[in-house]
Design a protein around this motif. Structure first.
Motif, PDB file in Angstrom:
ATOM      1  N   ARG A 269      -9.811  13.061   3.627  1.00 33.26           N
ATOM      2  CA  ARG A 269      -9.433  11.956   4.507  1.00 33.26           C
ATOM      3  C   ARG A 269     -10.585  10.989   4.725  1.00 33.26           C
ATOM      4  O   ARG A 269     -10.402   9.772   4.734  1.00 33.26           O
ATOM      5  CB  ARG A 269      -8.919  12.494   5.842  1.00 33.26           C
ATOM      6  N   ASP A 270     -11.810  11.520   4.871  1.00 30.69           N
ATOM      7  CA  ASP A 270     -12.965  10.642   5.063  1.00 30.69           C
ATOM      8  C   ASP A 270     -13.280   9.854   3.801  1.00 30.69           C
ATOM      9  O   ASP A 270     -13.654   8.680   3.863  1.00 30.69           O
ATOM     10  CB  ASP A 270     -14.189  11.451   5.486  1.00 30.69           C
ATOM     11  N   ALA A 271     -13.136  10.502   2.642  1.00 34.56           N
ATOM     12  CA  ALA A 271     -13.473   9.828   1.392  1.00 34.56           C
ATOM     13  C   ALA A 271     -12.453   8.761   1.016  1.00 34.56           C
ATOM     14  O   ALA A 271     -12.810   7.725   0.453  1.00 34.56           O
ATOM     15  CB  ALA A 271     -13.590  10.852   0.264  1.00 34.56           C
ATOM     16  N   VAL A 272     -11.186   9.003   1.321  1.00 34.20           N
ATOM     17  CA  VAL A 272     -10.134   8.061   0.945  1.00 34.20           C
ATOM     18  C   VAL A 272      -9.764   7.142   2.100  1.00 34.20           C
ATOM     19  O   VAL A 272      -9.498   5.960   1.918  1.00 34.20           O
ATOM     20  CB  VAL A 272      -8.888   8.823   0.438  1.00 34.20           C
ATOM     21  N   GLY A 273      -9.752   7.701   3.323  1.00 33.18           N
ATOM     22  CA  GLY A 273      -9.275   6.916   4.453  1.00 33.18           C
ATOM     23  C   GLY A 273      -7.795   6.633   4.288  1.00 33.18           C
ATOM     24  O   GLY A 273      -7.053   7.432   3.713  1.00 33.18           O
ATOM     25  N   VAL A 274      -7.350   5.503   4.784  1.00 30.61           N
ATOM     26  CA  VAL A 274      -5.974   5.057   4.568  1.00 30.61           C
ATOM     27  C   VAL A 274      -5.997   4.075   3.402  1.00 30.61           C
ATOM     28  O   VAL A 274      -6.644   3.034   3.454  1.00 30.61           O
ATOM     29  CB  VAL A 274      -5.389   4.403   5.820  1.00 30.61           C
ATOM     30  N   PHE A 275      -5.314   4.437   2.329  1.00 28.94           N
ATOM     31  CA  PHE A 275      -5.339   3.675   1.084  1.00 28.94           C
ATOM     32  C   PHE A 275      -4.050   2.872   0.977  1.00 28.94           C
ATOM     33  O   PHE A 275      -2.968   3.436   0.887  1.00 28.94           O
ATOM     34  CB  PHE A 275      -5.462   4.650  -0.091  1.00 28.94           C
ATOM     35  N   ARG A 276      -4.169   1.568   1.018  1.00 27.47           N
ATOM     36  CA  ARG A 276      -3.015   0.695   0.885  1.00 27.47           C
ATOM     37  C   ARG A 276      -3.092  -0.048  -0.443  1.00 27.47           C
ATOM     38  O   ARG A 276      -4.149  -0.553  -0.816  1.00 27.47           O
ATOM     39  CB  ARG A 276      -2.954  -0.308   2.033  1.00 27.47           C
ATOM     40  N   TYR A 277      -1.965  -0.118  -1.117  1.00 32.45           N
ATOM     41  CA  TYR A 277      -1.947  -0.783  -2.413  1.00 32.45           C
ATOM     42  C   TYR A 277      -0.587  -1.428  -2.637  1.00 32.45           C
ATOM     43  O   TYR A 277       0.406  -1.071  -2.016  1.00 32.45           O
ATOM     44  CB  TYR A 277      -2.245   0.211  -3.541  1.00 32.45           C
ATOM     45  N   THR A 278      -0.563  -2.380  -3.562  1.00 31.32           N
ATOM     46  CA  THR A 278       0.670  -3.046  -3.948  1.00 31.32           C
ATOM     47  C   THR A 278       0.905  -2.835  -5.438  1.00 31.32           C
ATOM     48  O   THR A 278       0.015  -3.143  -6.247  1.00 31.32           O
ATOM     49  CB  THR A 278       0.584  -4.555  -3.664  1.00 31.32           C
ATOM     50  N   PRO A 279       2.052  -2.283  -5.848  1.00 29.65           N
ATOM     51  CA  PRO A 279       2.358  -2.204  -7.282  1.00 29.65           C
ATOM     52  C   PRO A 279       2.513  -3.612  -7.848  1.00 29.65           C
ATOM     53  O   PRO A 279       3.185  -4.457  -7.256  1.00 29.65           O
ATOM     54  CB  PRO A 279       3.690  -1.444  -7.328  1.00 29.65           C
ATOM     55  N   ILE A 280       1.876  -3.869  -8.991  1.00 28.86           N
ATOM     56  CA  ILE A 280       1.922  -5.226  -9.542  1.00 28.86           C
ATOM     57  C   ILE A 280       2.474  -5.242 -10.959  1.00 28.86           C
ATOM     58  O   ILE A 280       2.370  -6.241 -11.661  1.00 28.86           O
ATOM     59  CB  ILE A 280       0.528  -5.893  -9.507  1.00 28.86           C
ATOM     60  N   GLY A 281       3.113  -4.145 -11.372  1.00 26.97           N
ATOM     61  CA  GLY A 281       3.749  -4.094 -12.674  1.00 26.97           C
ATOM     62  C   GLY A 281       2.801  -3.656 -13.775  1.00 26.97           C
ATOM     63  O   GLY A 281       1.576  -3.689 -13.624  1.00 26.97           O
ATOM     64  N   GLY A 282       3.372  -3.213 -14.881  1.00 29.37           N
ATOM     65  CA  GLY A 282       2.556  -2.790 -16.013  1.00 29.37           C
ATOM     66  C   GLY A 282       1.738  -1.552 -15.754  1.00 29.37           C
ATOM     67  O   GLY A 282       0.706  -1.342 -16.400  1.00 29.37           O
ATOM     68  N   CYS A 341     -14.454   5.923 -14.016  1.00 27.29           N
ATOM     69  CA  CYS A 341     -14.275   6.668 -12.762  1.00 27.29           C
ATOM     70  C   CYS A 341     -13.189   6.003 -11.925  1.00 27.29           C
ATOM     71  O   CYS A 341     -12.149   6.597 -11.659  1.00 27.29           O
ATOM     72  CB  CYS A 341     -15.608   6.697 -12.018  1.00 27.29           C
ATOM     73  N   TYR A 342     -13.414   4.768 -11.522  1.00 30.37           N
ATOM     74  CA  TYR A 342     -12.450   4.051 -10.680  1.00 30.37           C
ATOM     75  C   TYR A 342     -11.591   3.146 -11.543  1.00 30.37           C
ATOM     76  O   TYR A 342     -12.083   2.213 -12.169  1.00 30.37           O
ATOM     77  CB  TYR A 342     -13.188   3.229  -9.630  1.00 30.37           C
ATOM     78  N   TYR A 343     -10.311   3.471 -11.650  1.00 31.82           N
ATOM     79  CA  TYR A 343      -9.374   2.518 -12.229  1.00 31.82           C
ATOM     80  C   TYR A 343      -8.048   2.618 -11.484  1.00 31.82           C
ATOM     81  O   TYR A 343      -7.368   3.629 -11.495  1.00 31.82           O
ATOM     82  CB  TYR A 343      -9.194   2.640 -13.741  1.00 31.82           C
ATOM     83  N   PRO A 344      -7.705   1.542 -10.771  1.00 31.93           N
ATOM     84  CA  PRO A 344      -6.536   1.537  -9.896  1.00 31.93           C
ATOM     85  C   PRO A 344      -5.245   1.287 -10.658  1.00 31.93           C
ATOM     86  O   PRO A 344      -4.829   0.142 -10.843  1.00 31.93           O
ATOM     87  CB  PRO A 344      -6.843   0.407  -8.913  1.00 31.93           C
ATOM     88  N   ARG A 345      -4.607   2.347 -11.085  1.00 31.52           N
ATOM     89  CA  ARG A 345      -3.335   2.244 -11.788  1.00 31.52           C
ATOM     90  C   ARG A 345      -2.616   3.581 -11.667  1.00 31.52           C
ATOM     91  O   ARG A 345      -3.184   4.574 -11.223  1.00 31.52           O
ATOM     92  CB  ARG A 345      -3.539   1.861 -13.253  1.00 31.52           C
ATOM     93  N   PHE A 346      -1.356   3.593 -12.037  1.00 34.62           N
ATOM     94  CA  PHE A 346      -0.599   4.835 -12.039  1.00 34.62           C
ATOM     95  C   PHE A 346      -0.982   5.668 -13.256  1.00 34.62           C
ATOM     96  O   PHE A 346      -1.480   5.156 -14.260  1.00 34.62           O
ATOM     97  CB  PHE A 346       0.907   4.553 -12.075  1.00 34.62           C
ATOM     98  N   ILE A 347      -0.737   6.985 -13.143  1.00 39.34           N
ATOM     99  CA  ILE A 347      -0.899   7.853 -14.295  1.00 39.34           C
ATOM    100  C   ILE A 347       0.025   7.342 -15.393  1.00 39.34           C
ATOM    101  O   ILE A 347       1.172   6.979 -15.136  1.00 39.34           O
ATOM    102  CB  ILE A 347      -0.566   9.308 -13.931  1.00 39.34           C
ATOM    103  N   ALA A 348      -0.466   7.322 -16.629  1.00 41.68           N
ATOM    104  CA  ALA A 348       0.303   6.765 -17.739  1.00 41.68           C
ATOM    105  C   ALA A 348       1.696   7.374 -17.819  1.00 41.68           C
ATOM    106  O   ALA A 348       1.856   8.593 -17.766  1.00 41.68           O
ATOM    107  CB  ALA A 348      -0.439   6.995 -19.058  1.00 41.68           C
ATOM    108  N   GLY A 349       2.709   6.497 -17.918  1.00 45.42           N
ATOM    109  CA  GLY A 349       4.085   6.947 -18.062  1.00 45.42           C
ATOM    110  C   GLY A 349       4.724   7.432 -16.785  1.00 45.42           C
ATOM    111  O   GLY A 349       5.784   8.064 -16.821  1.00 45.42           O
ATOM    112  N   SER A 350       4.103   7.161 -15.627  1.00 46.54           N
ATOM    113  CA  SER A 350       4.653   7.651 -14.361  1.00 46.54           C
ATOM    114  C   SER A 350       4.427   6.614 -13.275  1.00 46.54           C
ATOM    115  O   SER A 350       3.861   5.545 -13.518  1.00 46.54           O
ATOM    116  CB  SER A 350       3.981   8.971 -13.955  1.00 46.54           C
ATOM    117  N   THR A 351       4.887   6.938 -12.082  1.00 44.41           N
ATOM    118  CA  THR A 351       4.598   6.107 -10.912  1.00 44.41           C
ATOM    119  C   THR A 351       3.792   6.905  -9.904  1.00 44.41           C
ATOM    120  O   THR A 351       3.872   6.683  -8.695  1.00 44.41           O
ATOM    121  CB  THR A 351       5.901   5.597 -10.271  1.00 44.41           C
TER     122      THR A 351
END
Length: 413
Positions: A269-282, A341-351
């Motif tokens: 919880r401390d490392a991530v906190g509250v993570f907000r994101y918007t799906p942007i396709g692809g 290390c850091y790449y903000p995307r879904f796991i390939a082939g999933s959501t």
């Protein structure tokens, strides 16, 4: 999914609903037929508060709440899931559930949840602590009518969507590890609420440190869910709550019209906190820029050079790579085969998100360490990473030997 769509599907599955959910082990005891169901507005924490003695024969008396009693047949659709990072106040709840669309009540029924996420083998799953007797009304005819499933949840077990049987490894006794807790899987359920992968009762919600009553599952009746969402956003503040239209999730796995909220359970919880994101396709996501600024840094580390990761992981990563270097094993890690290390995307082939979305994982020596193989990673290097709090993907049921991710916080001292 709306109630009409659920009804159409139920006609196709008539005659098999009672046996649709698969129980993991034989029931431990007969359900208590005398426990009354609460109304749809019940807070799941109330069930835990009302427990004095665990029902007889339950699997986990320490975490048991009153059994829900027989199903009365009343059902609602799961149209909207509203999530906050903290408990939703009674005042805000009244505002949310009181919206109107063209003079008609927009919220036909709702139930409160304690909602968050947990990670297993780098995949992020959604979990909710619920009142079993009320939550079942939103899960569709097959799941709602399957009495043993809800008795199991009330008795301290976890119900998991059956589509995840290959994704969630259990130990030999049927327990699922969530952070440092072990919860017995009482049911693999074919029904459920889109956007919720697993459910537990309120006592387990407290044990897992889920934010209490921070979510609301809403049925909009005959009113358009999108119209109700717009009214809620206008009344309660568009940036205050993430509101997902679950019919959109059902159709394509994504609701591109809103941001999503991740509230991790357990030690991250401390490392991530509250993570907000918007799906942007692809397959991509756009994390909240304020989150990125607060959590993601670029620094120079031993062997690899400049990397971009979560700042909470950097001390342990530097310590692990430093020890590998001083141990004369630097040549076992190939900087040219580092995959990030850091790449903000879904796991390939999933959501589904992975720990890479939070900057808490890294991939090393990629060509010789493909998924499903034993890999060529030096085992002393692996042991050093584990010493410094990392889990290794080579240990997983479906191996990923290039992958290391933060598993626990270790202070370099």
């Amino acid at each position: 999914m709306g109630l009409v769509r659920r009804a159409l599907r139920s006609r196709l599955t008539a005659g098999i609903a009672a046996g649709a959910a698969v129980l993991v082990v034989t029931a431990c005891g007969a359900p208590d037929k005398g426990t009354a169901e609460k109304d749809a507005k019940a807070d799941p924490s109330e069930a835990a508060a009302s427990t004095t003695d665990a029902p007889a024969g339950v699997a986990d008396p320490t975490h048991a709440v009153p059994l829900p009693g027989p199903f009365d047949g009343k059902q609602y659709g799961d149209d909207l899931l509203l999530v906050s990072e903290d408990t939703i106040s009674e005042e805000d709840l009244a505002t949310i559930t009181g919206v109107t669309v063209r003079g008609k009540k927009g919220v036909a029924a709702y139930t409160r949840l304690s909602y968050g996420q947990f990670t297993v083998e780098s995949k992020v799953f959604n979990i909710a602590a619920v009142d079993p007797g009320e939550y079942r009304r939103f899960t569709g005819p097959s799941a709602a009518a399957f009495q043993p499933q809800w008795d199991r949840v009330a008795g301290g077990e976890i119900a998991v969507a059956d589509r995840l049987q290959k994704d969630l490894p259990l130990d030999s006794k049927g327990y699922l590890a969530i952070d440092d807790q072990r919860i017995h899987v009482g049911s693999w359920s074919p029904g459920g609420v889109d956007g919720i992968d697993a459910v537990v009762n309120a006592k387990w919600g407290g044990e897992l440190d889920l934010p209490e009553a921070n979510a609301v599952l809403i049925n909009t009746g005959i009113t358009s869910p999108q119209a109700v969402r717009r009214k809620i956003e206008k009344a309660a503040g568009k940036t205050t709550y993430s509101i997902t239209a679950l019919d959109a999730v059902e159709q394509n796995g994504l609701d591109l019209d809103t941001f999503q909220t991740v509230v991790p359970v357990g030690s991250f919880r401390d490392a991530v906190g509250v993570f907000r994101y918007t799906p942007i396709g692809g397959g991509r996501i756009a994390p909240d820029p304020a989150w990125v600024k607060a959590h993601i840094v670029t620094e120079v580390v031993p062997i690899l050079g400049s990397v971009t990761c979560n700042r909470h992981m950097m001390p342990q990563l530097k310590a692990a790579l430093g020890e590998i270097q001083t141990s004369g094993l630097a040549d076992k890690i190939h900087p040219g085969e580092y995959a990030g290390c850091y790449y903000p995307r879904f796991i390939a082939g999933s959501t589904q998100l992975s720990n890479h979305s939070f900057g808490l994982a890294l991939d090393l020596n990629v060509p010789g360490n493909q998924r499903g193989t034993v890999g060529q990673m030096d085992r002393v290097v692996v042991a050093i990473f584990k010493k410094w709090g990392f889990a290794w993907g080579g240990d997983w049921a479906y191996t990923d030997p290039m992958h290391f991710e933060l598993a626990r916080i270790v202070s370099p001292g």
